[in-house]
Motif scaffolding. Structure first.
Motif, mmCIF file in Angstrom:
data_model
loop_
_atom_site.group_PDB
_atom_site.id
_atom_site.type_symbol
_atom_site.label_atom_id
_atom_site.label_comp_id
_atom_site.label_asym_id
_atom_site.label_seq_id
_atom_site.Cartn_x
_atom_site.Cartn_y
_atom_site.Cartn_z
ATOM 1 N N VAL A 97 0.862 -1.177 0.000
ATOM 2 C CA VAL A 97 0.000 0.000 0.000
ATOM 3 C C VAL A 97 0.901 1.230 0.000
ATOM 4 O O VAL A 97 1.822 1.334 0.808
ATOM 5 N N ILE A 98 0.629 2.112 -0.952
ATOM 6 C CA ILE A 98 1.374 3.368 -1.013
ATOM 7 C C ILE A 98 0.421 4.507 -0.659
ATOM 8 O O ILE A 98 -0.790 4.380 -0.806
ATOM 9 N N ASN A 115 -10.857 6.742 -9.475
ATOM 10 C CA ASN A 115 -11.429 5.762 -10.397
ATOM 11 C C ASN A 115 -10.461 5.396 -11.506
ATOM 12 O O ASN A 115 -10.412 4.246 -11.944
ATOM 13 N N SER A 116 -9.667 6.339 -11.956
ATOM 14 C CA SER A 116 -8.678 6.056 -12.995
ATOM 15 C C SER A 116 -7.609 5.099 -12.465
ATOM 16 O O SER A 116 -7.178 4.185 -13.180
ATOM 17 N N ILE A 117 -7.198 5.292 -11.230
ATOM 18 C CA ILE A 117 -6.223 4.393 -10.614
ATOM 19 C C ILE A 117 -6.810 2.988 -10.513
ATOM 20 O O ILE A 117 -6.171 1.995 -10.861
ATOM 21 N N ALA A 143 2.577 0.388 -9.329
ATOM 22 C CA ALA A 143 2.439 1.645 -8.592
ATOM 23 C C ALA A 143 2.898 2.832 -9.432
ATOM 24 O O ALA A 143 2.428 3.955 -9.242
ATOM 25 N N GLY A 144 3.793 2.577 -10.378
ATOM 26 C CA GLY A 144 4.251 3.640 -11.275
ATOM 27 C C GLY A 144 4.823 4.813 -10.518
ATOM 28 O O GLY A 144 5.597 4.651 -9.580
ATOM 29 N N ASP A 145 4.409 6.003 -10.914
ATOM 30 C CA ASP A 145 4.942 7.214 -10.289
ATOM 31 C C ASP A 145 3.974 7.807 -9.262
ATOM 32 O O ASP A 145 4.077 8.968 -8.911
ATOM 33 N N GLY A 150 6.069 14.853 -5.922
ATOM 34 C CA GLY A 150 5.202 15.676 -6.752
ATOM 35 C C GLY A 150 4.136 14.841 -7.424
ATOM 36 O O GLY A 150 4.093 13.621 -7.290
ATOM 37 N N PRO A 151 3.266 15.512 -8.167
ATOM 38 C CA PRO A 151 2.165 14.780 -8.806
ATOM 39 C C PRO A 151 2.675 13.853 -9.913
ATOM 40 O O PRO A 151 3.594 14.189 -10.656
#
Length: 167
Positions: A97-98, A115-117, A143-145, A150-151
């Motif tokens: 979990v991040i 929802n996109s995640i 998990a990617g970035d 930052g965003p």
């Protein structure tokens, strides 16, 4: 104007998904699209848009995001399929979990990001508390970035589409 465009998009989507062109199905599509438009026309396009040009820019941004998100879903599906078929899946999998703080200000933009995640295979948004997202990821690559400084890219896209002055 946004209600008309929302209705057209909903009805076109109905026709494409149903694939039926008889009177019954077209009538049901008209009624369903009308009801959905009446209930939610102000959700997709912000109420501040007054000019047709601004509305078209907003629609263009949204369509760009849908194409980008669809491609991310395809890539994530390939990754998860490769993981499922890999003999080393146990070594590759790293469920965790991040958490990350979002720069998004509106509830709707946060809703779209969550929802996109979740739509992207390998990740699930499990909680949003204030400006902090908690996301379960099956691998570090999934998990990617999201947990970077930052965003992340997905968050920047959502801000560009659904929040004014972003990106």
């Amino acid at each position: 104007m946004s209600a008309v465009i929302t209705f057209i998009v909903m009805f076109a989507f109905w026709i494409v998904m149903s694939g039926k062109f008889d009177l019954f199905h077209l009538t049901m599509g008209l009624l369903s699209s009308g009801l959905v438009t009446w209930l939610s026309h102000d959700l997709l396009f912000s109420g501040h848009t007054k000019k047709l040009g601004d509305l078209l820019v907003e629609i263009g941004r949204f369509l760009c995001y849908v194409v980008w998100l669809s491609w991310q879903i395809v890539l994530a599906n390939i990754h998860i399929a490769g993981l499922a078929l890999s003999p080393q899946a146990r070594e590759i999998m790293n469920p965790h979990v991040i958490s990350f703080k979002t720069v998004l200000k509106t509830d709707f933009a946060r809703f779209v990001l969550a929802n996109s995640i979740t739509l992207t295979p390998g990740t699930v948004t499990i909680r949003i508390q204030d400006d902090t997202f908690y996301v379960h990821a099956i691998t570090t690559q999934s998990a990617g970035d999201l947990a970077g400084d930052g965003p992340g890219e997905m968050e920047r896209w959502v801000a560009w589409v659904f929040e004014e002055g972003a990106r």
